[in-house]
Scaffold this active site. Structure first.
Site, mmCIF file in Angstrom:
data_model
loop_
_atom_site.group_PDB
_atom_site.id
_atom_site.type_symbol
_atom_site.label_atom_id
_atom_site.label_comp_id
_atom_site.label_asym_id
_atom_site.label_seq_id
_atom_site.Cartn_x
_atom_site.Cartn_y
_atom_site.Cartn_z
ATOM 1 N N GLY A 170 -43.128 2.141 43.670
ATOM 2 C CA GLY A 170 -43.991 1.247 44.428
ATOM 3 C C GLY A 170 -43.343 -0.072 44.795
ATOM 4 O O GLY A 170 -43.959 -0.898 45.477
ATOM 5 N N ASP A 171 -42.096 -0.275 44.386
ATOM 6 C CA ASP A 171 -41.428 -1.548 44.649
ATOM 7 C C ASP A 171 -40.650 -1.480 45.960
ATOM 8 O O ASP A 171 -39.748 -0.650 46.123
ATOM 9 C CB ASP A 171 -40.472 -1.889 43.500
ATOM 10 C CG ASP A 171 -39.895 -3.286 43.657
ATOM 11 O OD1 ASP A 171 -40.566 -4.241 43.227
ATOM 12 O OD2 ASP A 171 -38.792 -3.413 44.230
ATOM 13 N N LEU A 172 -40.981 -2.376 46.884
ATOM 14 C CA LEU A 172 -40.348 -2.381 48.208
ATOM 15 C C LEU A 172 -38.858 -2.669 48.114
ATOM 16 O O LEU A 172 -38.055 -2.056 48.825
ATOM 17 C CB LEU A 172 -41.024 -3.416 49.114
ATOM 18 C CG LEU A 172 -40.455 -3.553 50.530
ATOM 19 C CD1 LEU A 172 -40.577 -2.229 51.282
ATOM 20 C CD2 LEU A 172 -41.174 -4.668 51.284
ATOM 21 N N TRP A 212 -31.706 -3.979 43.123
ATOM 22 C CA TRP A 212 -32.206 -5.251 43.652
ATOM 23 C C TRP A 212 -31.050 -6.179 44.034
ATOM 24 O O TRP A 212 -31.060 -6.784 45.099
ATOM 25 C CB TRP A 212 -33.102 -5.951 42.615
ATOM 26 C CG TRP A 212 -34.502 -5.440 42.547
ATOM 27 C CD1 TRP A 212 -35.330 -5.196 43.596
ATOM 28 C CD2 TRP A 212 -35.259 -5.121 41.377
ATOM 29 N NE1 TRP A 212 -36.553 -4.741 43.151
ATOM 30 C CE2 TRP A 212 -36.545 -4.684 41.783
ATOM 31 C CE3 TRP A 212 -34.980 -5.171 40.003
ATOM 32 C CZ2 TRP A 212 -37.546 -4.296 40.890
ATOM 33 C CZ3 TRP A 212 -35.966 -4.787 39.101
ATOM 34 C CH2 TRP A 212 -37.227 -4.345 39.542
#
Length: 218
Positions: A170-172, A212
């Site tokens: 769910g992390d863009l 990230w």
């Protein structure tokens, strides 16, 4: 002669964290050439479990759908309502919604924060018991509280509990990292993604953190 004394337990914890982090880096570098390249170019420090889990969840709620600067401003205002210190759940419940609104929180976020505080006070959310639960059990227990979604629970696992094997679909930022580094669309390339996650197991948290970082690399 001056002697700097450090509790043995702290030294052991520090050694274990660093040793575990090194194992993660070695594993990922061995099984994934692309990730190995990111690891060589970017230094990511070992994660340390946070002590105040209530604070971690409340800050996560404050940060929802906000830029970093706006969230930081609201968090400072929120703390100022309690003398600059982070409040205990009972203190949050005693303060009126109107006063909390002055910090810049929406009434919806206020209700979410109070839901968490209420769960802690009632004992339905017991952080001490979490060390005996697996990741999915913790996610289930957290997402029962209105305001905490799966993404928030997964970020809590990573950054508050320092769990080593977490990846958040769910992390863009992570989805963008997959597209940039692996040409994988998480919504369409399910088999390719699963193969990659299997390679990273049981060090998906370290892989996530490097994904990230990869977004900032040329």
């Amino acid at each position: 002669m001056f002697v700097f004394s450090v509790p043995l337990s702290n030294l052991v914890n520090f050694y274990n964290m660093n040793n575990s982090h090194k194992k993660s880096l070695l594993h990922l570098s061995k099984v994934d050439p692309i990730m190995a390249g990111v690891i060589k170019r970017a230094k990511v420090e070992p994660l340390r479990p946070r002590k105040n889990h209530f604070e971690s969840l409340v800050v996560a709620i404050i940060n929802q759908q906000l830029s970093g600067k706006a969230a930081d401003t609201i968090e400072k205002r929120f703390r100022s309502l309690f003398g600059g210190k982070f409040p205990k759940p009972a203190q949050v419940l005693k303060l009126s919604d109107v006063k909390l609104r002055r910090a810049g929180l929406s009434f919806q976020k206020i209700s979410y924060i109070k839901n968490i505080a209420r769960a802690v006070e009632r004992g339905s959310l017991d952080f001490r018991k979490m060390k005996n639960l697996d990741d999915e059990e913790i996610i289930v227990s957290l997402t029962k509280i209105k305001g905490i979604g799966r993404w928030t629970a997964e970020m809590f696992l990573m950054f508050s509990l320092a769990r080593p094997n977490v990846f958040s679909l769910g992390d863009l930022g992570l989805r963008n990292g997959l597209k940039k580094m692996y040409k994988i669309d998480a919504k369409r390339h399910h088999k390719k993604l699963q193969k990659l996650l299997d390679l990273w197991h049981p060090h998906k948290t370290t892989a996530s953190r490097h994904l990230w970082v990869s977004l900032r690399l040329d």
